[in-house]
Design a protein around this motif. Structure first.
Motif, PDB file in Angstrom:
ATOM      1  N   TYR A   1       0.838  -1.185   0.000  1.00 11.17           N
ATOM      2  CA  TYR A   1       0.000   0.000   0.000  1.00 11.17           C
ATOM      3  C   TYR A   1       0.878   1.241   0.000  1.00 11.17           C
ATOM      4  CZ  TYR A   1       0.792   0.606   5.051  1.00 11.17           C
ATOM      5  OH  TYR A   1       1.358   0.786   6.282  1.00 11.17           O
TER       6      TYR A   1
ATOM      7  N   ILE B   1       0.775   5.772   0.766  1.00 13.80           N
ATOM      8  CA  ILE B   1       0.089   6.965   1.254  1.00 13.80           C
ATOM      9  C   ILE B   1       0.332   8.042   0.206  1.00 13.80           C
ATOM     10  CG2 ILE B   1      -0.105   8.675   3.099  1.00 13.80           C
ATOM     11  CD1 ILE B   1      -0.787   5.884   4.067  1.00 13.80           C
TER      12      ILE B   1
ATOM     13  N   GLN C   1      -4.356  13.269   2.874  1.00 14.97           N
ATOM     14  CA  GLN C   1      -3.577  12.065   2.623  1.00 14.97           C
ATOM     15  C   GLN C   1      -4.509  10.856   2.600  1.00 14.97           C
ATOM     16  OE1 GLN C   1      -0.546  11.975   5.641  1.00 14.97           O
ATOM     17  NE2 GLN C   1       0.387  13.869   4.916  1.00 14.97           N
ATOM     18  N   TYR C   2      -4.238   9.946   1.670  1.00  8.36           N
ATOM     19  CA  TYR C   2      -5.079   8.772   1.491  1.00  8.36           C
ATOM     20  C   TYR C   2      -4.215   7.513   1.476  1.00  8.36           C
ATOM     21  CZ  TYR C   2      -8.410  12.268  -0.180  1.00  8.36           C
ATOM     22  OH  TYR C   2      -9.230  13.359  -0.283  1.00  8.36           O
ATOM     23  N   LYS C   3      -4.689   6.459   2.149  1.00 12.14           N
ATOM     24  CA  LYS C   3      -4.009   5.168   2.107  1.00 12.14           C
ATOM     25  C   LYS C   3      -4.651   4.371   0.977  1.00 12.14           C
ATOM     26  CE  LYS C   3      -3.294   0.971   4.779  1.00 12.14           C
ATOM     27  NZ  LYS C   3      -3.562   0.271   6.029  1.00 12.14           N
TER      28      LYS C   3
END
Length: 101
Positions: A2, A4, A11-13
């Motif tokens: 994954y 970031i 911010q998105y994972k």
């Protein structure tokens, strides 16, 4: 694996295959977009900073739409002052295609 990513000061994972909703992007449906990567985690560990400067997350724009309506109600007690508004936030849904190191 994954990553970031950074978009619109948020911010998105993300992982490959995810569909996420972002702030509205200036890209047509079906276009490919890429994002700034802040961190990548995989089997070998976590990489940040200078290690991920060359990393790249590519995604395809799925749709442009508006979120559900929220009601904004402001009033002042004992003054007979009321204001009711509705708001629908525009967003862009993107599908994460590839995370490259």
């Amino acid at each position: 694996m994954y990553a970031i990513i950074d978009n619109g000061n948020k911010q998105y994972k993300v992982a490959e295959g995810d569909v996420i909703r972002l702030e509205k992007l200036a890209a047509a449906e079906g276009e490919t977009v890429s994002f700034k990567v802040l961190m990548v985690a995989d089997e070998s560990g976590i990489k940040t900073g200078a290690e991920v400067e060359s990393a790249k997350v590519t995604a395809t724009v799925v749709e442009h739409a508006k979120a559900k309506k929220i009601i904004v109600f402001k009033y002042k007690a004992k003054k007979n002052e009321r204001k009711k508004q509705g708001h629908r936030q525009p967003f862009t849904a993107v599908k994460i295609e590839k995370i490259e190191l």
